[in-house]
Design a protein around this motif. Structure first.
Motif, PDB file in Angstrom:
ATOM      1  N   MET A   1      35.198  42.514  32.749  1.00  0.00           N
ATOM      2  CA  MET A   1      35.527  43.955  32.789  1.00  0.00           C
ATOM      3  C   MET A   1      36.018  44.363  34.181  1.00  0.00           C
ATOM      4  SD  MET A   1      32.188  45.296  30.685  1.00  0.00           S
ATOM      5  CE  MET A   1      32.546  47.045  30.682  1.00  0.00           C
ATOM      6  N   ILE A   2      35.510  43.678  35.216  1.00  0.00           N
ATOM      7  CA  ILE A   2      35.806  44.086  36.601  1.00  0.00           C
ATOM      8  C   ILE A   2      37.311  44.168  36.923  1.00  0.00           C
ATOM      9  CG2 ILE A   2      35.616  43.316  39.029  1.00  0.00           C
ATOM     10  CD1 ILE A   2      32.741  42.440  38.329  1.00  0.00           C
ATOM     11  N   PRO A   3      38.137  43.180  36.516  1.00  0.00           N
ATOM     12  CA  PRO A   3      39.545  43.241  36.941  1.00  0.00           C
ATOM     13  C   PRO A   3      40.288  44.497  36.470  1.00  0.00           C
ATOM     14  CG  PRO A   3      39.021  41.047  36.171  1.00  0.00           C
ATOM     15  CD  PRO A   3      37.851  41.911  35.814  1.00  0.00           C
ATOM     16  N   PHE A   4      39.718  45.232  35.536  1.00  0.00           N
ATOM     17  CA  PHE A   4      40.382  46.466  35.099  1.00  0.00           C
ATOM     18  C   PHE A   4      39.986  47.669  35.948  1.00  0.00           C
ATOM     19  CE2 PHE A   4      39.999  43.790  31.219  1.00  0.00           C
ATOM     20  CZ  PHE A   4      41.336  43.452  31.141  1.00  0.00           C
ATOM     21  N   MET A   5      39.042  47.456  36.848  1.00  0.00           N
ATOM     22  CA  MET A   5      38.687  48.530  37.785  1.00  0.00           C
ATOM     23  C   MET A   5      39.772  48.573  38.859  1.00  0.00           C
ATOM     24  SD  MET A   5      35.767  49.722  36.751  1.00  0.00           S
ATOM     25  CE  MET A   5      36.020  49.352  35.039  1.00  0.00           C
ATOM     26  N   SER A   6      40.421  49.695  38.981  1.00  0.00           N
ATOM     27  CA  SER A   6      41.597  49.781  39.839  1.00  0.00           C
ATOM     28  C   SER A   6      41.226  49.723  41.327  1.00  0.00           C
ATOM     29  CB  SER A   6      42.326  51.087  39.538  1.00  0.00           C
ATOM     30  OG  SER A   6      43.605  51.020  40.072  1.00  0.00           O
ATOM     31  N   CYS A   7      41.774  48.736  42.030  1.00  0.00           N
ATOM     32  CA  CYS A   7      41.444  48.538  43.442  1.00  0.00           C
ATOM     33  C   CYS A   7      42.463  49.260  44.343  1.00  0.00           C
ATOM     34  CB  CYS A   7      41.403  47.051  43.767  1.00  0.00           C
ATOM     35  SG  CYS A   7      42.985  46.260  43.453  1.00  0.00           S
ATOM     36  N   PRO A   8      42.180  49.402  45.639  1.00  0.00           N
ATOM     37  CA  PRO A   8      43.108  50.107  46.531  1.00  0.00           C
ATOM     38  C   PRO A   8      44.504  49.478  46.577  1.00  0.00           C
ATOM     39  CG  PRO A   8      40.978  49.903  47.578  1.00  0.00           C
ATOM     40  CD  PRO A   8      40.915  49.086  46.324  1.00  0.00           C
ATOM     41  N   ALA A   9      44.609  48.157  46.346  1.00  0.00           N
ATOM     42  CA  ALA A   9      45.937  47.520  46.365  1.00  0.00           C
ATOM     43  C   ALA A   9      46.811  48.115  45.262  1.00  0.00           C
ATOM     44  CB  ALA A   9      45.796  46.019  46.175  1.00  0.00           C
ATOM     45  N   ARG A  10      46.186  48.388  44.108  1.00  0.00           N
ATOM     46  CA  ARG A  10      46.933  49.001  43.005  1.00  0.00           C
ATOM     47  C   ARG A  10      47.251  50.459  43.326  1.00  0.00           C
ATOM     48  NH1 ARG A  10      43.385  46.381  38.188  1.00  0.00           N
ATOM     49  NH2 ARG A  10      42.136  45.686  39.948  1.00  0.00           N
TER      50      ARG A  10
ATOM     51  N   VAL B   1      26.664  48.357  36.180  1.00  0.00           N
ATOM     52  CA  VAL B   1      27.604  49.352  36.711  1.00  0.00           C
ATOM     53  C   VAL B   1      27.921  49.056  38.182  1.00  0.00           C
ATOM     54  CG1 VAL B   1      27.821  51.797  37.326  1.00  0.00           C
ATOM     55  CG2 VAL B   1      26.955  51.171  35.110  1.00  0.00           C
ATOM     56  N   ILE B   2      26.951  48.481  38.893  1.00  0.00           N
ATOM     57  CA  ILE B   2      27.147  48.275  40.341  1.00  0.00           C
ATOM     58  C   ILE B   2      28.360  47.388  40.623  1.00  0.00           C
ATOM     59  CG2 ILE B   2      26.101  47.386  42.475  1.00  0.00           C
ATOM     60  CD1 ILE B   2      23.460  48.497  41.500  1.00  0.00           C
TER      61      ILE B   2
ATOM     62  N   GLY C   1      34.147  47.105  42.132  1.00  0.00           N
ATOM     63  CA  GLY C   1      35.509  46.705  41.769  1.00  0.00           C
ATOM     64  C   GLY C   1      36.544  47.709  42.233  1.00  0.00           C
ATOM     65  N   PHE C   2      36.157  48.980  42.371  1.00  0.00           N
ATOM     66  CA  PHE C   2      37.095  49.978  42.873  1.00  0.00           C
ATOM     67  C   PHE C   2      37.440  49.698  44.337  1.00  0.00           C
ATOM     68  CE2 PHE C   2      35.204  52.787  39.472  1.00  0.00           C
ATOM     69  CZ  PHE C   2      36.352  52.795  38.696  1.00  0.00           C
TER      70      PHE C   2
END
Lengths: 71, 695
Positions: free
Chosen positions: B411-420, B379-380, B385-386
């Motif tokens: 799985m990480i790239p689907f965690m929505s980052c601040p750029a998105r 999970v970490i 990833g966020f």
């Protein structure tokens, strides 16, 4: 007995650690979990346990805990 | 020329190695309060006296027997690179366990400086360490520090130089007679005598050449060689502990245990986790919103008119004025308005990372992750990833199993980052003004759902097999200093601004050029960019994206997702001809307005902290104006805007993420994943679009 049988909040002594050739068990040892050490079961959550060992807190899973004989 | 001293900073995980390095070298390397923040070796160079000191920050290790990749990096450096000095950082409250690694490090016979860090926490626990006695027993330099406040840190470099200049080789570690005799035999049989005790032990434990000797000592002592060596090391460390540590009275009640009883409660803890996530986003949106508006006004109502006035005086050609208006103000300027949102979100993420809460989520979520065939530790990186997918992917190096690592990386790239989030914030403010929080929450949850689905699919097909054991240390809660948090936030903001000035600016220029080629093109839809966009329209039409301006903006978005917005800014200002307002510009008056506006932004931001619901992003805008928002309102519907955001969320359109995936899992897997994320983005976008059309 193993950690599964220890009630929450109870202290116990580590009697024996099995399968010491297993690298993850050796890591546990390096993290301070060793025969004769006193530990305390702080919390359980599903298949993971939170132990207190001296001033540190360790998460270990139930399968790994089976390697540890406690009293 | 200055003489070089190569220093290896080694210690258990989460003992403050990077914090101390940042203090010594003035660097801003990422720090956090959980084991596994540093997963790569990082180097900083400081000049001290006649020396140039190369400080190499190694990932934390409990022992010199590595399991995970980050541990292998640390051990490899110590074994192969032979540093001039070892700087062994110790978490003093857990000194007994830490001394086990110290014992192993002493076996290298390299001048060593032991740093007793977090000495304040040890004192609170009633522990006192006799540093002089420790120096005397080990033949090393010992320094007491409090890394977070910097106390004692200035004594580290003089100690390093002294250890180096005087070549303070530690006193030999002497183990029990049987082991020493066996090691002597190994030593005598070697042709080269320049070996460390660490090497001798390794040869005795692992080399086929010493199988007989190994069997002999094992049968004599009735246990395996690993047990023999570990017990001897432990006995040494324990003896040392007993010699140098004094305990005074009973330690204070531990606050961490009290908090954990609530925060880690199987049900209550989960609700708290949801509450924490909600608060992070609520505070990030609402606190930053007045500043986003202010920066927008500052760029468009002050900087841009000021620049137009100045450029007008220089009598520059018309094409340059257009370039400035469309590529610089319309493109880069638009992305920069979101800096306050990025900064505020990073502030709260960093605060959580440094407080010790993040690793708790691993404990809490294990029950859930277990169903996916992963344990809680995974999970970490997902949570990281966020903040940004790139370091999150690197953080998987702490995972002991390659299978788990590959699963989590995908799985990480689907965690929505601040750029998105920048893209969502923009579209939500146009199409979902009444429910901004709901829509953004939906997108974040959708990302998590796609990640879980991906994990599930991979586990059922490619990455079968059972998971490894879950073992992790939980740090105590620590209240991070504002300075430390802001330092990390500044690193992220600087990185965002750097991207705005390089990658985003470059993309804006390229888009602008392609919009104006071939030379003399009148209608931007007939330009090179327009033609490429029109070719792509049939691909995206089924998901509601049916105009060339939107499809064209998706192409450069592969570099970084926020480029979608800057590209749209450039394309729309170029295609629709938003005119700069420069008449009657009074610089002094406009500046005064900006200062007042900044004050009001502070007032509104502070006021937002006292509300419970998310109130920002409800932008009031006059309809009918030719602003970028209004132009986009004409080209999209709420359904197509939602589908566009879903596509941006799921498609791994970020060069940084792709590059780090290539490095960590190889080009083939990374490229296959890129294709998968494109198809998945299209499919989910299609479903969402069609559903919204029906509803």
């Amino acid at each position: 007995m193993n950690i599964d049988a220890v009630p929450l909040g109870q202290e116990f002594t580590i009697k024996e650690i099995k399968d010491k050739d297993n690298p993850i068990v050796r890591k546990l040892y390096a993290m301070g979990l060793k025969e004769g050490k006193r530990s305390k079961l702080l919390l359980k959550n599903g298949r993971v346990y939170l132990l207190r060992l001296n001033n540190s807190r360790l998460i270990i899973d139930r399968d790994l805990a089976k390697f540890i004989e406690v009293a | 020329m200055k003489k070089v001293i190569k220093v290896a900073i080694a210690g258990n995980p989460n003992v403050g190695k990077t914090t101390i390095l940042n203090r010594i070298a003035g660097t801003s390397l990422k720090v956090g309060n959980w084991p596994g923040v540093t997963v790569e070796k990082k180097e900083a160079v400081v000049k001290f006296g006649d020396y140039e000191i190369h400080l190499v920050d190694l990932p934390g290790i409990y022992t010199l027997e590595p399991i995970s990749e980050d541990e292998r990096i640390a051990v490899h450096f110590l074994e192969e690179e032979r540093p001039d000095v070892i700087l062994n950082i110790i978490e003093t409250p857990n000194i007994e366990r830490n001394l086990l690694l110290t014992t192993e490090l002493l076996e290298f016979g390299i001048p060593t400086v032991v740093v007793l860090n977090m000495i304040d926490e040890a004192n609170k626990l009633g522990m006192e360490v006799d540093d002089r006695r420790m120096e005397e027993l080990l033949g090393v330099k010992v320094v007491k520090t409090i890394g977070r406040t910097g106390v004692g840190v200035n004594r580290i470099l003089p100690a390093v130089v002294e250890a180096y200049e005087k070549n303070l080789i530690p006193k030999p570690v002497i183990y029990g007679d049987e082991l020493e005799r066996a090691l002597q035999k190994v030593y005598e049989s070697l042709p080269k005598k320049d070996v460390t005790k660490h090497t001798l032990i390794k040869l005795l434990s692992e080399s086929e050449d010493f199988l007989e000797l190994r069997k002999e000592i094992e049968s004599k002592l009735g246990k395996g060689i690993h047990d023999i060596v570990n017990d001897e090391r432990y006995a040494f460390a324990h003896g040392l502990f007993a010699e140098v540590v004094r305990k005074k009275g009973v330690s204070a009640r531990d606050v961490t245990d009290v908090i954990d009883r609530v925060v880690l409660h199987p049900y209550l803890g989960f609700l708290i986790f949801i509450g924490v996530i909600y608060l992070v986003f609520k505070l990030s949106f609402d606190f930053s919103s007045p500043f986003v508006d202010w920066v927008d006004g500052f760029i468009n109502d002050f900087l841009a008119p000021l620049a137009y006035s100045a450029l007008g005086l220089l009598a520059l050609p018309d094409w340059f004025l257009r370039f400035f208006s469309e590529a610089v103000v319309g493109g880069v300027g638009f992305v920069i308005t979101f800096v306050p949102l990025i900064a505020t979100l990073y502030f709260f993420i960093t605060f959580l990372e440094m407080s010790g809460y993040i690793p708790r989520v691993a404990f809490l979520m294990d029950r859930f992750m277990h169903r996916l065939g992963l344990h809680g530790k995974s999970v970490i990186p997902l949570i990281l990833g966020f903040g940004c997918n790139v370091p999150a992917i690197v953080a998987t190096r702490t995972m002991e199993s390659t299978r788990d690592k590959l699963l989590v990386i995908m799985m990480i790239p689907f965690m929505s980052c601040p750029a998105r989030l920048v893209v969502y914030a923009f579209f939500v403010s146009i199409f979902f003004k009444n429910h901004p929080a709901l829509v953004i929450t939906f997108l974040y949850l959708l990302g998590i759902l796609v990640a879980l689905l991906t994990g599930f699919l991979l586990r059922k097909t490619v990455y079968r097999g059972s998971m490894l054991h879950f073992v992790m240390e939980l740090p105590p809660y620590r209240l991070p200093s504002l300075r430390a948090v802001l330092t990390i936030v500044w690193v992220h903001v600087k990185d965002f601004l750097y991207r705005a000035g390089t990658l985003i600016f470059g993309a804006s220029i390229l888009i602008w050029l392609l919009l104006n080629l071939p030379p003399g093109v009148k209608n931007p839809s007939e330009s090179v960019a327009g033609s490429v966009g029109r070719v792509l329209v049939p691909v995206f039409e089924p998901i509601g994206i049916d105009n060339w301006k939107a499809t064209t903006s998706l192409i450069p978005a592969f570099l970084a997702r926020e480029i979608v917005i800057s590209s749209m800014g450039t394309i729309y200002t170029s295609a629709e001809g938003i005119e700069p307002q420069e008449e009657g510009f009074d610089a002094a008056e406009a500046f005064k307005e900006q200062v007042v506006g900044l004050g009001l932004a502070f007032r509104d931001a502070l006021g937002s902290l006292f509300t419970l619901s998310i109130t920002s992003l409800q932008v009031e805008e006059e309809e009918g104006e030719d602003t970028l928002r209004e132009l986009i309102r004409r080209d999209f519907t709420p359904a197509s805007a939602m589908s566009f955001m879903v596509f941006i969320l799921i498609y791994t359109s970020c060069l940084g993420t792709y590059a780090v995936m290539v490095r960590e899992i190889g080009k083939l897997r990374a490229t296959l994943f890129l294709g998968y994320s494109f198809v998945m983005a299209w499919l989910v976008g299609f479903v969402v679009y069609r559903l919204m059309m029906v509803l």
